[in-house]
Design an enzyme around this catalytic site. Structure first.
Site, short mmCIF file in Angstrom:
data_model
loop_
_atom_site.label_atom_id
_atom_site.label_comp_id
_atom_site.label_asym_id
_atom_site.label_seq_id
_atom_site.Cartn_x
_atom_site.Cartn_y
_atom_site.Cartn_z
N PRO A 1 0.79 -1.23 0.00
CA PRO A 1 0.00 0.00 0.00
C PRO A 1 0.83 1.28 0.00
CG PRO A 1 -0.29 -1.24 2.06
CD PRO A 1 0.43 -2.12 1.10
N ASN A 2 0.35 2.22 -0.78
CA ASN A 2 0.89 3.60 -0.83
C ASN A 2 2.24 3.74 -1.53
OD1 ASN A 2 -1.35 4.74 0.67
ND2 ASN A 2 -0.50 3.67 2.43
N ARG B 1 4.06 11.30 -1.51
CA ARG B 1 4.00 10.84 -0.13
C ARG B 1 5.28 11.18 0.65
NH1 ARG B 1 4.68 4.48 1.42
NH2 ARG B 1 3.83 4.76 3.49
N TYR C 1 10.55 9.28 1.89
CA TYR C 1 10.55 8.31 0.78
C TYR C 1 11.18 8.85 -0.52
CZ TYR C 1 7.48 5.81 3.93
OH TYR C 1 6.96 5.16 5.03
N ASN D 1 8.30 -5.30 -1.21
CA ASN D 1 8.17 -4.23 -0.22
C ASN D 1 6.71 -4.27 0.22
OD1 ASN D 1 7.94 -1.98 1.33
ND2 ASN D 1 8.88 -0.58 -0.14
N ALA E 1 3.22 -1.10 4.75
CA ALA E 1 2.70 -1.22 6.12
C ALA E 1 2.37 -2.66 6.49
CB ALA E 1 1.49 -0.33 6.31
N HIS F 1 4.59 -4.96 8.80
CA HIS F 1 4.53 -4.94 10.25
C HIS F 1 3.30 -5.64 10.83
CE1 HIS F 1 7.52 -2.03 9.13
NE2 HIS F 1 6.62 -1.19 8.67
N ASP G 1 2.98 -16.23 5.26
CA ASP G 1 2.54 -17.61 4.95
C ASP G 1 2.49 -17.86 3.45
OD1 ASP G 1 2.36 -18.32 7.59
OD2 ASP G 1 0.19 -18.11 7.73
N GLU H 1 13.43 -8.76 0.90
CA GLU H 1 12.58 -7.69 1.46
C GLU H 1 13.27 -6.34 1.21
OE1 GLU H 1 12.53 -7.97 5.72
OE2 GLU H 1 11.05 -6.37 5.95
N HIS I 1 12.86 -2.03 1.80
CA HIS I 1 12.19 -0.83 2.31
C HIS I 1 12.97 0.39 1.83
CE1 HIS I 1 9.55 -3.22 4.70
NE2 HIS I 1 10.60 -3.92 5.09
N ILE I 2 12.24 1.34 1.33
CA ILE I 2 12.87 2.57 0.81
C ILE I 2 13.51 3.35 1.96
CG2 ILE I 2 12.34 4.79 -0.30
CD1 ILE I 2 9.99 3.13 -1.71
N SER I 3 12.79 3.44 3.06
CA SER I 3 13.30 4.15 4.24
C SER I 3 14.04 3.16 5.15
CB SER I 3 12.14 4.79 5.01
OG SER I 3 11.30 3.78 5.55
N ARG J 1 13.15 4.06 12.65
CA ARG J 1 11.87 4.79 12.68
C ARG J 1 11.01 4.34 13.88
NH1 ARG J 1 9.13 4.97 7.03
NH2 ARG J 1 7.85 6.46 8.19
N ARG K 1 7.33 0.01 13.49
CA ARG K 1 7.96 -0.45 12.23
C ARG K 1 9.12 -1.41 12.49
NH1 ARG K 1 5.45 3.16 8.52
NH2 ARG K 1 5.05 5.13 9.56
C1 DQA Z 1 8.14 1.15 3.81
C2 DQA Z 1 8.23 1.31 5.32
C3 DQA Z 1 6.93 0.94 5.97
O1 DQA Z 1 7.02 1.08 7.39
C4 DQA Z 1 5.82 1.86 5.48
O2 DQA Z 1 4.59 1.48 6.03
C5 DQA Z 1 5.75 1.94 4.01
C6 DQA Z 1 6.99 1.95 3.23
C7 DQA Z 1 9.42 1.63 3.08
O3 DQA Z 1 9.55 1.29 1.91
O4 DQA Z 1 10.25 2.32 3.68
O5 DQA Z 1 4.68 2.09 3.44
O6 DQA Z 1 7.97 -0.22 3.51
#
Ligand code: DQA
Length: 142
Positions: A9-10, A17, A22, A73, A76, A79, A86, A97, A99-101, A106, A110
């Site tokens: 998501p997002n 955003r 990000y 990725n 959210a 977490h 599964d 895995e 994550h951009i951040s 954080r 997270r």
């Molecule tokens: C994220 C980090 C997550 O905590 C957050 O909910 C995201 C983006 C990242 O790419 O840094 O939506 O996965």
């Protein structure tokens, strides 16, 4: 080699955003970067994004027998989602895995990642280049 890149998501809101967290690159730039890298390496990539946990589970299940590696990725859902963990365990395809951040620096909520238990590697805090590093890792594994 066929790699599936899954974004939760997002991630499609990149550029709009929280750019301080990000970055300023948008989702189309992320997709273009991945596609250009894949073309250069002579591999096939499919990029998928969904805001819906069940759709991500469906996509992972459909990867069975069709892909050699997954870059994920879960955003959210990282977490919260045992269902995504599964699904990855069900298909047994190597996964990384991303994550951009840098989630490790954080908020407390997270700090948990359910998918990490399955993924061979976690790449955090490298911006959109983290996806490239993840693909490189899967290529190097062969
Ligand atoms: C994220 C980090 C997550 O905590 C957050 O909910 C995201 C983006 C990242 O790419 O840094 O939506 O996965």
């Amino acid at each position: 080699m066929k790699i599936l890149v899954i974004n939760g998501p997002n991630i499609n809101m990149l550029g709009i955003r929280e750019p301080d967290i990000y970055g300023k690159e948008n989702y189309n730039s992320l997709c273009a970067l991945i596609k250009a890298f894949a073309e250069d390496k002579g591999i096939t990539v499919e990029i998928y994004q969904s805001n819906h946990e069940g759709c991500i589970v469906d996509k992972i299940q459909q990867a069975y027998g069709n892909f050699d590696g997954i870059v994920i990725n879960p955003a959210a859902y990282t977490h919260t989602s045992i269902a995504i963990l599964d699904a990855l365990k069900s298909i047994g395809i190597p996964a990384v895995e991303v994550h951009i951040s840098d989630v490790s620096k954080r908020e407390f909520y997270r700090q948990i990642s359910y998918v990490r238990e399955y993924c061979e590697k976690t790449i955090c805090g490298k911006g959109i280049n983290g996806y490239i590093e993840a693909i490189e890792y899967l290529i190097s594994k062969g």
